[in-house]
Design an enzyme around this catalytic site. Structure first.
Site, PDB file in Angstrom:
ATOM      1  N   SER A 137      29.707  51.508  48.554  1.00  0.00           N
ATOM      2  CA  SER A 137      31.040  50.917  48.512  1.00  0.00           C
ATOM      3  C   SER A 137      31.927  51.562  47.455  1.00  0.00           C
ATOM      4  O   SER A 137      31.447  51.954  46.389  1.00  0.00           O
ATOM      5  CB  SER A 137      30.911  49.420  48.191  1.00  0.00           C
ATOM      6  OG  SER A 137      32.183  48.865  47.914  1.00  0.00           O
ATOM      7  N   TYR A 160      28.591  42.453  42.653  1.00  0.00           N
ATOM      8  CA  TYR A 160      28.404  43.115  43.962  1.00  0.00           C
ATOM      9  C   TYR A 160      28.438  44.632  43.778  1.00  0.00           C
ATOM     10  O   TYR A 160      27.527  45.344  44.202  1.00  0.00           O
ATOM     11  CB  TYR A 160      29.507  42.671  44.927  1.00  0.00           C
ATOM     12  CG  TYR A 160      29.651  43.553  46.141  1.00  0.00           C
ATOM     13  CD1 TYR A 160      30.700  44.461  46.235  1.00  0.00           C
ATOM     14  CD2 TYR A 160      28.724  43.506  47.175  1.00  0.00           C
ATOM     15  CE1 TYR A 160      30.826  45.290  47.335  1.00  0.00           C
ATOM     16  CE2 TYR A 160      28.843  44.334  48.278  1.00  0.00           C
ATOM     17  CZ  TYR A 160      29.896  45.221  48.356  1.00  0.00           C
ATOM     18  OH  TYR A 160      30.023  46.047  49.443  1.00  0.00           O
ATOM     19  N   LYS A 164      25.490  47.720  44.136  1.00  0.00           N
ATOM     20  CA  LYS A 164      25.669  48.927  44.964  1.00  0.00           C
ATOM     21  C   LYS A 164      25.396  50.185  44.116  1.00  0.00           C
ATOM     22  O   LYS A 164      24.718  51.113  44.550  1.00  0.00           O
ATOM     23  CB  LYS A 164      27.087  48.980  45.531  1.00  0.00           C
ATOM     24  CG  LYS A 164      27.352  47.995  46.668  1.00  0.00           C
ATOM     25  CD  LYS A 164      26.585  48.362  47.928  1.00  0.00           C
ATOM     26  CE  LYS A 164      26.954  47.465  49.088  1.00  0.00           C
ATOM     27  NZ  LYS A 164      26.204  47.790  50.323  1.00  0.00           N
TER      28      LYS A 164
HETATM   29  C1  WQD Z   1      42.551  43.928  49.787  1.00  0.00           C
HETATM   30  C2  WQD Z   1      43.916  43.736  49.176  1.00  0.00           C
HETATM   31  C3  WQD Z   1      44.042  42.054  47.460  1.00  0.00           C
HETATM   32  C4  WQD Z   1      43.250  38.656  50.064  1.00  0.00           C
HETATM   33  C5  WQD Z   1      36.839  44.625  49.132  1.00  0.00           C
HETATM   34  C6  WQD Z   1      35.527  44.129  48.546  1.00  0.00           C
HETATM   35  C7  WQD Z   1      34.433  44.362  49.465  1.00  0.00           C
HETATM   36  C8  WQD Z   1      34.483  45.731  50.069  1.00  0.00           C
HETATM   37  C9  WQD Z   1      35.845  45.973  50.702  1.00  0.00           C
HETATM   38  C10 WQD Z   1      32.597  46.778  51.044  1.00  0.00           C
HETATM   39  C11 WQD Z   1      43.841  43.538  47.667  1.00  0.00           C
HETATM   40  C12 WQD Z   1      44.895  41.682  48.664  1.00  0.00           C
HETATM   41  C13 WQD Z   1      43.450  39.938  49.583  1.00  0.00           C
HETATM   42  C14 WQD Z   1      44.333  37.729  50.058  1.00  0.00           C
HETATM   43  C15 WQD Z   1      45.739  39.408  49.117  1.00  0.00           C
HETATM   44  N1  WQD Z   1      33.545  45.844  51.102  1.00  0.00           N
HETATM   45  N2  WQD Z   1      44.674  40.308  49.133  1.00  0.00           N
HETATM   46  N3  WQD Z   1      45.535  38.148  49.585  1.00  0.00           N
HETATM   47  O1  WQD Z   1      39.558  43.614  47.180  1.00  0.00           O
HETATM   48  O2  WQD Z   1      39.970  45.882  48.256  1.00  0.00           O
HETATM   49  O3  WQD Z   1      37.706  44.867  48.105  1.00  0.00           O
HETATM   50  O4  WQD Z   1      36.738  45.898  49.729  1.00  0.00           O
HETATM   51  O5  WQD Z   1      32.195  47.289  50.089  1.00  0.00           O
HETATM   52  O6  WQD Z   1      34.522  43.420  50.538  1.00  0.00           O
HETATM   53  O7  WQD Z   1      35.284  44.853  47.364  1.00  0.00           O
HETATM   54  O8  WQD Z   1      39.466  43.945  49.679  1.00  0.00           O
HETATM   55  O9  WQD Z   1      40.442  42.608  51.497  1.00  0.00           O
HETATM   56  O10 WQD Z   1      39.686  41.421  49.393  1.00  0.00           O
HETATM   57  O11 WQD Z   1      41.731  42.853  49.339  1.00  0.00           O
HETATM   58  O12 WQD Z   1      46.847  39.768  48.686  1.00  0.00           O
HETATM   59  O13 WQD Z   1      44.218  36.532  50.458  1.00  0.00           O
HETATM   60  O14 WQD Z   1      44.494  42.550  49.696  1.00  0.00           O
HETATM   61  O15 WQD Z   1      44.741  41.771  46.260  1.00  0.00           O
HETATM   62  O16 WQD Z   1      44.943  44.224  47.089  1.00  0.00           O
HETATM   63  P1  WQD Z   1      39.252  44.601  48.249  1.00  0.00           P
HETATM   64  P2  WQD Z   1      40.295  42.616  50.025  1.00  0.00           P
END
Ligand code: WQD
Length: 350
Positions: A137, A160, A164
């Protein structure tokens, strides 16, 4: 044709991987505990294959089980060896992946993610199966405002991500025991979203998800009244964070290309970023979804989420160079395909 073990093969990425492998006539054995997946996903995979005239149900075996049961893993390898169809490679998806859950229960994550990999590797070694593609990841990278390269500093900021990184370190130690034999690829996912174009398989998060795309789908379907956008004061064009969203079909295609690459080359361990190299802000994603699907996504700005970074975008030059792979699907197609899945399956596989 080679036979692979796909751990976690009933999950979001795993089921799309199984579909791609079956379409390419590989034989696969899936082991999945169904803790955060549903076996119906694989029934749908077979349905898609059959609808495309592929009669490959004999190429798929599904075993319910957890990698914490080392004897079961051994039984699987032994039974395939005994029918002269030894497992020649492993694609390892199984694991826990909810960032917020890892913060509240780190022991669960270390126990599950690390011990399962140790069991798997010990059995692989016993059966002389030394090719593995590992679902890693981008969360193992630290903060960066440039497109991340594989040799950039690693600095996970949650349990998490810590597991990884630890799993990558374990794989390096295993590789060093027999560098001519082990062929290992750590695929560092950025943000996989979307679904197969049939709308029959997709992400079916168990429990409350924190990831933005399943939440956008919930808002689009009226299951959630409004999306919270975490912060509008980031140093980006519209004040919202930037991510590298990659279509799940492009992601699994890269896994297939990686397996082929490993079998074609000598023993090695390699880290590869899987992203599009294109940054998309949260508002870009929302606007694309609304435009493509003609669905309104009401949202409100709230404070930043703990642990978020401003930008997480891949340099995918290495993948492009060595895998004979390139991402084909853009953000609009991710939004279209994801919405098709949600409309057909408002509550996932249940
Ligand atoms: C994306 C963007 C939030 C929810 C994930 C995890 C993990 C990984 C994939 C594999 C961010 C914004 C989110 C919401 C928002 N998987 N957001 N409102 O944080 O990049 O990380 O990546 O490894 O699952 O690490 O993914 O989808 O949570 O957030 O504004 O209700 O959306 O701030 O900028 P993230 P995410």
């Amino acid at each position: 044709m080679k036979k692979f073990l796909v751990t976690g093969g009933a999950g979001f990425i795993g089921s799309h991987m199984c579909l791609t492998l079956l379409e390419k006539k590989f034989k696969i054995v899936v082991i999945d505990s169904f803790i955060n997946s549903n076996p119906k996903s694989l029934e749908r995979v077979l349905k898609i294959c059959e609808s495309n005239g592929l009669n490959i149900k004999d190429n798929l075996k599904v075993i319910k089980g957890d990698l914490n049961n080392k004897n079961l893993i051994e039984e699987i390898f032994l039974s395939e060896k005994n029918i002269n169809e030894p497992i020649e490679g492993v694609i390892h998806f199984a694991g826990l992946k909810a960032v917020n859950e890892s913060v509240s229960d780190p022991c669960l994550y270390w126990q599950s993610n690390l011990l399962n990999l140790i069991n798997l590797l010990e059995v692989m070694k016993k059966f002389n199966c030394k090719t593995i593609v590992f679902s890693s990841s981008a969360t193992i990278y630290g903060k960066s405002n440039k497109n991340l390269k594989e040799n950039d500093p690693l600095n996970p900021i949650n349990p998490y991500g810590n597991t990884k990184l630890a799993m990558e370190i374990l794989l390096k130690d295993i590789y060093n025991t027999a560098p001519n034999d082990w062929r290992i690829a750590n695929l560092r996912y950025f943000n996989p979203i979307g679904s197969h174009s049939s709308g029959l398989i997709g992400e079916s998060p168990s429990g409350n998800t924190n990831n933005i795309f399943p939440l956008i789908l919930k808002v689009a379907h009226g299951q959630l009244s409004c999306l919270e956008v975490f912060g509008k004061d980031w140093n980006t064009k519209d004040g919202t964070p930037i991510r590298d969203y990659i279509h799940v079909m492009d992601l699994v295609d890269a896994h297939l290309c990686t397996m082929i690459y490993l079998f074609k080359n000598k023993g090695q361990i390699i880290n590869i970023n899987l992203g599009t190299g294109k940054g998309v802000t949260v508002l870009d994603l929302i606007n694309s979804f609304q435009k493509v699907n003609k669905v309104k996504i009401p949202y409100v700005f709230s404070k930043r989420r703990k642990g978020d970074v401003e930008k997480l975008v891949a340099s995918n030059e290495l993948a492009l160079k060595i895998l004979n792979w390139s991402p084909k699907k853009g953000i609009d197609e991710m939004c279209h395909d994801g919405w098709k899945w949600k409309k057909n399956n408002p509550n996932g596989y249940i």
